[in-house]
Design a protein around this motif. Structure first.
Motif, mmCIF file in Angstrom:
data_model
loop_
_atom_site.group_PDB
_atom_site.id
_atom_site.type_symbol
_atom_site.label_atom_id
_atom_site.label_comp_id
_atom_site.label_asym_id
_atom_site.label_seq_id
_atom_site.Cartn_x
_atom_site.Cartn_y
_atom_site.Cartn_z
ATOM 1 N N VAL A 292 0.854 -1.191 0.000
ATOM 2 C CA VAL A 292 0.000 0.000 0.000
ATOM 3 C C VAL A 292 0.890 1.241 0.000
ATOM 4 O O VAL A 292 1.699 1.442 0.909
ATOM 5 N N LYS A 293 0.747 2.066 -1.015
ATOM 6 C CA LYS A 293 1.511 3.301 -1.121
ATOM 7 C C LYS A 293 1.041 4.259 -0.027
ATOM 8 O O LYS A 293 -0.159 4.470 0.151
ATOM 9 N N HIS A 294 1.994 4.817 0.706
ATOM 10 C CA HIS A 294 1.650 5.722 1.802
ATOM 11 C C HIS A 294 2.847 6.602 2.150
ATOM 12 O O HIS A 294 3.950 6.371 1.670
ATOM 13 N N TRP A 295 2.602 7.591 2.992
ATOM 14 C CA TRP A 295 3.682 8.389 3.562
ATOM 15 C C TRP A 295 3.347 8.679 5.009
ATOM 16 O O TRP A 295 2.202 8.592 5.434
ATOM 17 N N HIS A 296 4.382 8.987 5.773
ATOM 18 C CA HIS A 296 4.189 9.396 7.161
ATOM 19 C C HIS A 296 5.332 10.316 7.563
ATOM 20 O O HIS A 296 6.421 10.258 6.993
ATOM 21 N N GLY A 297 5.047 11.198 8.512
ATOM 22 C CA GLY A 297 6.064 12.120 8.995
ATOM 23 C C GLY A 297 5.486 13.084 10.005
ATOM 24 O O GLY A 297 4.319 12.994 10.369
ATOM 25 N N ALA A 298 6.338 14.008 10.449
ATOM 26 C CA ALA A 298 5.930 15.011 11.425
ATOM 27 C C ALA A 298 4.895 15.951 10.805
ATOM 28 O O ALA A 298 4.778 16.053 9.590
ATOM 29 N N THR A 299 4.152 16.653 11.661
ATOM 30 C CA THR A 299 3.238 17.674 11.152
ATOM 31 C C THR A 299 4.055 18.890 10.721
ATOM 32 O O THR A 299 5.277 18.922 10.899
ATOM 33 N N ASP A 300 3.385 19.892 10.214
ATOM 34 C CA ASP A 300 4.084 21.107 9.802
ATOM 35 C C ASP A 300 4.479 21.985 10.988
ATOM 36 O O ASP A 300 5.190 22.965 10.832
ATOM 37 N N LYS A 301 4.028 21.624 12.208
ATOM 38 C CA LYS A 301 4.319 22.438 13.381
ATOM 39 C C LYS A 301 5.067 21.683 14.478
ATOM 40 O O LYS A 301 5.541 22.302 15.432
ATOM 41 N N THR A 302 5.158 20.364 14.389
ATOM 42 C CA THR A 302 5.801 19.569 15.444
ATOM 43 C C THR A 302 6.709 18.508 14.846
ATOM 44 O O THR A 302 6.519 18.072 13.705
#
Length: 70
Positions: free
Chosen positions: A31-41
């Motif tokens: 399953v194609k996906h991405w994950h990471g920090a938010t734009d503020k944290t």
């Protein structure tokens, strides 16, 4: 598993969702996906992955700023 901070995860063609400390995210193989920090944290996490046919990850294109902020 998210250990600190806040993040986002999004599977292809689904809504982005926020993840927080203690959250466990499971993405099915392929399953194609991405994950990471938010734009503020920032975000820290543990990632566990299995190997399938000798491969454990296929890196895709970089997430654009537009996709990231949706």
């Amino acid at each position: 598993m998210v250990t600190s901070g806040r993040g986002w995860v999004q599977e292809w063609s689904k809504e982005r969702r926020e993840i927080s400390p203690g959250d466990v995210v499971w993405i099915a193989p392929g399953v194609k996906h991405w994950h990471g920090a938010t734009d503020k944290t920032g975000m820290s996490h543990y990632a566990i992955q299995e190997t399938l046919e000798g491969m454990n990850v296929v890196w895709m294109e970089k997430v654009s700023e537009e996709e990231y902020r949706k």
